[in-house]
Design an enzyme around this catalytic site. Structure first.
Site, mmCIF file in Angstrom:
data_model
loop_
_atom_site.group_PDB
_atom_site.id
_atom_site.type_symbol
_atom_site.label_atom_id
_atom_site.label_comp_id
_atom_site.label_asym_id
_atom_site.label_seq_id
_atom_site.Cartn_x
_atom_site.Cartn_y
_atom_site.Cartn_z
ATOM 1 N N GLU A 1 0.866 -1.183 0.000
ATOM 2 C CA GLU A 1 0.000 0.000 0.000
ATOM 3 C C GLU A 1 0.900 1.229 0.000
ATOM 4 O OE1 GLU A 1 -2.478 -0.157 3.435
ATOM 5 O OE2 GLU A 1 -3.502 -1.989 2.814
ATOM 6 N N ASP B 1 -5.285 8.873 10.041
ATOM 7 C CA ASP B 1 -3.876 8.599 10.287
ATOM 8 C C ASP B 1 -3.425 9.104 11.652
ATOM 9 O OD1 ASP B 1 -3.804 7.607 7.728
ATOM 10 O OD2 ASP B 1 -3.124 9.483 6.837
#
Length: 278
Positions: A50, A61
């Protein structure tokens, strides 16, 4: 349509093992080093990679990956350069599946049709777009599938049986199960709870289920890979990269090796999972 992702999971199923999925941020800490890291990951045992698309306002995140995105943006990384990086990787590796992970805003600005055409020609296999729910499938998901790209959806501990069919409806490649409620790198994944969640998802789909968020060690990767079709590690690799940088945040001679060595150890953890279960 069979993508590199489909082919890789079919191959791993024959081998009777789970996938080791790595996450790195495109352009972190600089474009050249980032490409070198990308090239080193398959040799270190990564089955699927990824690649984070740097964005100024990431929602899912944690601090480590946010900082990685900011380092990349500071180094001049753009979505166009991310696709160029994929193209550079594909010169030497036509087999490893690559998934772009991030947020819709940069793609919207780039232009959906142009982005999908460029991503496909560069060698991208799938997309994980964190902030596009199933209700917005016409925006990107359906056009991506038409362009021959897998659209990989996130399921979470709060995705109940009523919601799950909507999440899975146009998902392809694999299902990404977020093992914790919260942001990346915030807590450790609970292998028992994850095993139960994976079993529940599998009652609704034949797709492979990969588990990410909260996997930092070979032991944790082995425990998760025992019940899932893949273990995803991102924050730990990003932290290894950050720890190798100099005082100004620049790459050193240790940077690529620091990431590759940890990836190799994590890979061994994942590869040991099914053997331990047999």
């Amino acid at each position: 349509m069979t993508t590199r992702i489909d082919a890789r999971f079919a191959e791993l199923a024959k081998q009777g093992r789970s996938a080791f999925v790595t996450f790195v941020m495109a352009g972190d800490p600089d474009p050249a080093t980032s490409l070198d890291i990308l090239k080193a990951l398959p040799k270190a045992g990564a089955d699927v990679i990824e690649i984070g698309m740097p964005f100024t306002d990431p929602m899912a995140d944690g601090p480590s990956i946010q900082a990685a995105g900011l380092r990349a943006l500071k180094g001049g990384m753009t979505l166009k350069k991310t696709l160029e990086m994929v193209r550079g990787f594909r010169k030497d590796d036509d087999a490893t599946p690559l998934v772009l992970m991030g947020y819709y805003n940069p793609i919207y600005i780039y232009g959906v049709d142009k982005f999908l055409a460029d991503a496909k020609s560069a060698g991208v296999d799938g997309l994980i777009i964190v902030d596009l729910p199933p209700e917005e499938d016409t925006e990107l998901c359906l056009p991506a599938m038409k362009a021959g790209l897998n659209f990989i959806r996130l399921a979470t501990p709060t995705t109940d049986d009523k919601r799950l069919p909507a999440v899975l409806a146009n998902t392809s490649g694999f299902v990404y199960y977020v093992s914790i409620t919260g942001i990346t790198g915030a807590a450790a994944a609970d292998a028992t709870a994850v095993g139960e969640a994976v079993a529940r998802i599998k009652r609704h789909t034949k797709l492979p289920v990969c588990v990410g968020f909260g996997i930092r060690t070979p032991e944790a990767a082995r425990a998760i890979a025992g019940s899932a079709n893949g273990a995803v590690v991102g924050t730990a690799l990003v932290d290894a990269l950050r720890g190798s940088l100099d005082a100004e945040g620049r790459a050193t001679a240790r940077t690529v090796t620091a990431v590759a060595d940890l990836a190799a150890a994590l890979s061994q953890g994942v590869r040991g999972a099914k053997q331990a279960a047999e």
